[in-house]
Design an enzyme around this catalytic site. Structure first.
Site, short mmCIF file in Angstrom:
data_model
loop_
_atom_site.label_atom_id
_atom_site.label_comp_id
_atom_site.label_asym_id
_atom_site.label_seq_id
_atom_site.Cartn_x
_atom_site.Cartn_y
_atom_site.Cartn_z
N SER A 1 -9.82 2.44 2.96
CA SER A 1 -8.88 3.14 2.12
C SER A 1 -7.96 2.22 1.34
O SER A 1 -7.31 2.64 0.38
CB SER A 1 -8.03 4.08 2.96
OG SER A 1 -7.22 3.35 3.87
N SER B 1 -10.37 0.08 7.21
CA SER B 1 -9.77 0.19 5.87
C SER B 1 -9.09 -1.07 5.35
O SER B 1 -8.63 -1.09 4.23
CB SER B 1 -8.77 1.35 5.83
OG SER B 1 -9.45 2.57 5.86
N LYS C 1 0.84 -1.21 0.00
CA LYS C 1 0.00 0.00 0.00
C LYS C 1 0.88 1.26 0.00
O LYS C 1 1.93 1.28 0.66
CB LYS C 1 -0.91 -0.03 1.24
CG LYS C 1 -1.94 1.10 1.30
CD LYS C 1 -2.86 0.93 2.52
CE LYS C 1 -3.87 2.07 2.63
NZ LYS C 1 -4.80 1.89 3.76
#
Length: 495
Positions: A158, A182, A78
């Protein structure tokens, strides 16, 4: 062997050890899949050279014997994790061009274990969002579609890029972070497994901060066994993170027996929300029945302060964000606005932040600054902190009464279309976190397991919440649920 990129971590690890495949072949298959999947916008910084270099080194290490479980396995990282010499923007314009000279502890641990980094994954800007629509790179797109409808769907947020990449078999697994859901919400939206460990189990050092008392890294994988393998590598004490727990990390995979006879599973009545879709209600009831059939005892429990969780979260998280994001001022690194003649330092701050931060980040920084301001600190921030303590105590009381895990829905609906939640009413988007934020406020481990499809053929997930530091036990309960649910659906390839 064809379709190597469709393997999970455990399957690929065993194939590597048996000599049926090499890390170079696995990595090459993933890199090809990534290049064909630009329509998903999941990978935003590709690192094929680093990937191939690490894959070759991993093959040598495996030949030598005794390589760790993650050795040679291609994964995505990420964009919130700082990676040395590779852009690490947290999907924000304000960090454009930022290439750290250091590596986050979690990505370093994965690299040390021989994992192969394929590149950096899309996300909501500074991890603020539930749909991956606030990214400076543009929206990440789910590989799933509703029936024959070609509306683009959200992969959740997210960690949307991580979710889309794992579900579409662009990588074998990915890192995510979870501040209010998330990891778990996107995992549920795309039919994969995502675990948020206990706060302090994974180091936060080198992960761009959103809300420091809530943020926690975790793996996003194709199944529960893979989650156990990757989580073990990501965990561990880190002297560089003062909130990191100095606790031994067990062999989570060895704890996956699937035996949950005599375990007490709590069903919280407060999670039965008004207007909850019948499909979610049925999935939850089915999940409880599956665990009961596996030998667990299902008990009704009460978490009375649940109804205050979302408002408390949306005071605490923006307050911490406004404090953390104060460092992005255009002075030391990242974006700096062009200044007019006569502009001073105040104008530089204002223009830089107006240009560098997206609307959602600006909104949360302003909310956070407001609730921390002199006249409102006690009315909002202090009160939210007290509510947080009560929410934590609700869970402590339930666990003290002998409950081993809590079963809830992971999300209030299946994935929605990109653009369907309008910017005009951000609260609609915030309501997506209704089942997940309590876990962050209480610092507990939580896992999302895919458990069924809705009437339009989209994945739905169930969430299990565990006792603090007992991720192994939680993973084993999730393993039993996964075996009972038998979820094997995959998105049809359209990209």
């Amino acid at each position: 062997m064809s379709d190597l990129n469709k393997m999970g971590l455990a399957e690929a690890r065993d194939a590597l050890r048996a000599g049926d495949v090499t890390s170079v072949e696995l990595t090459d298959a993933c890199l090809k899949a990534i290049d064909e999947a630009d329509a998903l916008n999941a990978f935003v910084h590709k690192t094929p050279e680093i990937a191939m270099e690490r894959a070759k080194a991993a093959d040598e290490r495996i030949k030598g014997g005794g390589a760790p479980s993650m050795c040679g396995l291609p994964i995505g990282i990420k964009d919130l994790f700082c990676t040395k010499g590779v852009p690490s923007q947290a999907a924000s314009g304000i960090l454009e061009g930022f290439k750290p000279e250091y590596e986050s502890t979690v990505s370093q641990q994965l690299a040390d274990a021989g994992a192969v980094m394929l590149g950096k994954l899309n996300m909501d800007e500074f991890a603020m969002g539930s749909s991956n629509e606030t990214s400076v790179y543009g929206n990440a797109v789910s590989p799933w579609r509703r029936g024959n409808d070609d509306t683009q769907l959200t992969p959740g947020g997210s960690s949307g890029g991580s979710a889309a990449a794992v579900a579409a078999d662009l990588c074998l697994a990915a890192t995510g972070t979870d501040t209010g859901g998330s990891i778990r919400q996107p995992a549920a939206f795309v039919g994969i497994t995502g675990i948020k460990p206990t706060y302090g189990r994974c180091s936060r050092w080198g992960i761009v901060a959103f809300a420091s008392s809530l943020d926690q890294a975790g793996p996003m994988t194709k199944n529960v066994r893979d989650a156990a393998i990757m989580l073990e590598t990501m965990c561990g004490h880190d002297a560089k993170d003062s909130t990191s727990a100095d606790l031994a990390v067990p062999n989570f995979e060895a704890m996956l027996t699937g035996d949950i006879k005599g375990k007490k599973i709590g069903i919280p009545k407060e999670y039965r929300m008004d207007g909850m879709p019948a499909e979610i209600e049925k999935l939850w009831a089915d999940g409880a029945a599956m665990l009961k059939d596996a030998g667990a005892e299902i008990v009704d429990i009460s978490l009375p302060h649940t109804k205050y969780a979302l408002p408390a979260y949306y005071v605490i998280a923006p307050a911490e964000a406004s404090s953390n994001l104060a460092r992005y001022d255009g002075v030391r690194y990242g974006h700096r606005a062009q200044l007019a003649q006569g502009d001073g330092i105040t104008e530089m701050y204002e223009k830089t932040r107006a240009e560098g931060f997206g609307h959602e980040v600006q909104r949360r920084v302003m909310v956070g600054t407001y609730v921390l301001s002199a006249g409102f600190y006690d009315a909002y921030y202090n009160r939210a902190r007290k509510v947080r303590t009560l929410i934590k105590k609700d869970f402590e009381d339930v666990f003290a009464a002998g409950v081993d895990a809590i079963l809830t829905p992971a999300t209030p609906s299946a994935a929605f279309g990109l653009g369907e939640m309008t910017e005009a009413d951000p609260v609609q988007m915030y309501l997506n976190d209704v089942f997940t934020v309590t876990v962050n406020l209480a610092g507990l481990p939580g896992i999302s397991v895919p458990a069924g499809l809705d009437t339009q053929g989209l994945p739905l997930g169930l969430q299990l919440i565990g006792r603090p530091w007992e991720e192994g036990d939680l993973l084993n309960t999730a393993y039993a649920l996964e075996n009972a649910a038998g979820f094997v659906a995959k998105p049809g390839k359209w990209w």
